[in-house]
Design a protein around this motif. Structure first.
Motif, PDB file in Angstrom:
ATOM      1  N   THR A 113      38.992  30.513  34.698  1.00 46.48           N
ATOM      2  CA  THR A 113      38.214  31.426  35.521  1.00 46.48           C
ATOM      3  C   THR A 113      36.881  31.733  34.869  1.00 46.48           C
ATOM      4  O   THR A 113      36.750  31.676  33.638  1.00 46.48           O
ATOM      5  N   THR A 114      35.897  32.076  35.687  1.00 45.68           N
ATOM      6  CA  THR A 114      34.608  32.532  35.156  1.00 45.68           C
ATOM      7  C   THR A 114      34.696  33.969  34.666  1.00 45.68           C
ATOM      8  O   THR A 114      33.814  34.431  33.948  1.00 45.68           O
ATOM      9  N   ASN A 116      34.394  36.369  36.705  1.00 45.26           N
ATOM     10  CA  ASN A 116      33.737  37.128  37.768  1.00 45.26           C
ATOM     11  C   ASN A 116      34.716  37.381  38.911  1.00 45.26           C
ATOM     12  O   ASN A 116      35.759  36.727  39.011  1.00 45.26           O
ATOM     13  N   SER A 138      37.462  34.807  40.087  1.00 45.16           N
ATOM     14  CA  SER A 138      36.977  33.539  40.623  1.00 45.16           C
ATOM     15  C   SER A 138      37.402  32.379  39.732  1.00 45.16           C
ATOM     16  O   SER A 138      37.234  32.411  38.506  1.00 45.16           O
ATOM     17  N   TYR A 139      37.940  31.333  40.357  1.00 37.45           N
ATOM     18  CA  TYR A 139      38.328  30.122  39.651  1.00 37.45           C
ATOM     19  C   TYR A 139      37.449  28.943  40.063  1.00 37.45           C
ATOM     20  O   TYR A 139      37.821  27.788  39.888  1.00 37.45           O
ATOM     21  N   THR A 141      34.816  26.943  38.999  1.00 35.87           N
ATOM     22  CA  THR A 141      34.137  26.641  37.737  1.00 35.87           C
ATOM     23  C   THR A 141      33.496  25.248  37.734  1.00 35.87           C
ATOM     24  O   THR A 141      33.223  24.692  36.676  1.00 35.87           O
ATOM     25  N   GLU A 197      39.729  32.626  30.571  1.00 36.28           N
ATOM     26  CA  GLU A 197      38.310  32.714  30.923  1.00 36.28           C
ATOM     27  C   GLU A 197      37.483  31.724  30.121  1.00 36.28           C
ATOM     28  O   GLU A 197      37.703  31.524  28.918  1.00 36.28           O
ATOM     29  N   LYS A 199      33.208  30.066  29.765  1.00 32.42           N
ATOM     30  CA  LYS A 199      31.804  30.405  30.002  1.00 32.42           C
ATOM     31  C   LYS A 199      31.145  29.304  30.831  1.00 32.42           C
ATOM     32  O   LYS A 199      31.155  28.133  30.446  1.00 32.42           O
ATOM     33  N   VAL A 200      30.592  29.714  31.957  1.00 32.19           N
ATOM     34  CA  VAL A 200      29.960  28.782  32.894  1.00 32.19           C
ATOM     35  C   VAL A 200      28.530  29.233  33.146  1.00 32.19           C
ATOM     36  O   VAL A 200      28.270  30.420  33.363  1.00 32.19           O
ATOM     37  N   ARG A 202      25.531  28.074  35.738  1.00 28.43           N
ATOM     38  CA  ARG A 202      25.288  27.157  36.856  1.00 28.43           C
ATOM     39  C   ARG A 202      23.818  26.836  37.120  1.00 28.43           C
ATOM     40  O   ARG A 202      23.541  25.962  37.922  1.00 28.43           O
ATOM     41  N   TYR A 218      28.308  27.114  25.983  1.00 22.47           N
ATOM     42  CA  TYR A 218      28.987  27.226  27.269  1.00 22.47           C
ATOM     43  C   TYR A 218      30.024  26.107  27.375  1.00 22.47           C
ATOM     44  O   TYR A 218      29.918  25.076  26.713  1.00 22.47           O
ATOM     45  N   THR A 245      27.892  34.362  31.357  1.00 19.20           N
ATOM     46  CA  THR A 245      28.257  33.479  32.452  1.00 19.20           C
ATOM     47  C   THR A 245      27.382  33.767  33.663  1.00 19.20           C
ATOM     48  O   THR A 245      27.132  34.926  34.011  1.00 19.20           O
TER      49      THR A 245
END
Length: 247
Positions: A113-114, A116, A138-139, A141, A197, A199-200, A202, A218, A245
């Protein structure tokens, strides 16, 4: 296990560079599913997306239901079709605009998951089909390590018959949207898999040049290149500098 990039990119040189990097980093085969022609190389191969799911037929079915964003949804259903067609049970789907930087997320027993909150319309769609408590996280990613067997079980149990049609009729543009990653992740969570969790980030495409030269650790990064604007740019650079993230 194999890695499959779901790519909108059709420039062979760009795709080849990313495939070679991932093949060396994770020591496994890499396939690319894209709009271009079939290509076979030493360390990767490209397959036209229509082999798995005919885009024109999907868009026609999609439009007949009065829905919008057919191309965006096509990419999501395409990922499921690629997994179901695989001879391998473990298929690591990665969005074509993304890069995996940490091999720790290669874990079939963990859902990432992020951290978030989930986009509420995703859960609104899921609860039309699945009972029980839904995760608030939220999944999405930009990647997912799928089990073909588990995905097939999920589709048979909750979307019997024509599963594509079953999912589409549950979409309400404003209140109930389908997410391939969030839906599959929720199914895995219901099976008892652990959550972790990562780290993403985007929006690498929004970083200023001097910011991008600073290394931040990340697990997944991507260049999504859609909505921009001064406030988004400033926000992205601040988040990156603090290693937060974004996505």
């Amino acid at each position: 296990m194999k890695i499959v990039l779901i790519s909108l990119e059709t420039q062979k040189e760009k795709v080849a560079k990313k495939c070679i990097l991932m093949s060396k980093r994770f020591n496994c085969d890499v396939e690319v599913v894209w709009p271009g022609s079939d290509i076979v190389s030493d360390c990767f191969r490209c397959i036209n997306e229509n082999y798995f799911l005919n885009k024109n037929d999907f868009i026609e079915k999609f439009d007949a239901l009065g829905l919008n964003r057919g191309g965006w949804y096509y990419q999501q259903f395409l990922k499921y079709m690629v997994v179901l067609d695989s001879a391998d049970d473990s298929v690591w789907i990665v969005d074509g605009d993304s890069e995996i930087l940490n091999e720790r997320i290669f874990d079939i027993n963990t859902v990432f998951t992020t951290g978030n909150l989930v986009h509420a319309p995703y859960n609104n769609h899921i609860k039309k089909y699945m009972d029980g408590r839904l995760s608030s996280l939220s999944y999405v990613t930009n990647q997912m390590l799928f089990s073909r067997r588990k995905l097939d079980m999920m589709l048979r149990e909750f979307y019997p018959g024509d599963w594509i049609h079953s999912i589409l009729v549950g979409i309400d543009e404003e209140n109930a949207q389908f997410s391939e990653y969030q839906t599959y992740a929720q199914y895995l969570l219901n099976l008892g898999l652990r959550s972790r969790e990562i780290k993403v980030f985007r929006r690498m495409d929004l970083l200023w040049r001097w910011t991008s030269l600073i290394y931040r650790k990340y697990d997944v990064v991507s260049w999504e290149s859609h909505k921009s604007g001064l406030l988004r740019v400033v926000r992205a650079n601040i988040f990156y500098l603090f290693g937060r993230t974004l996505g």
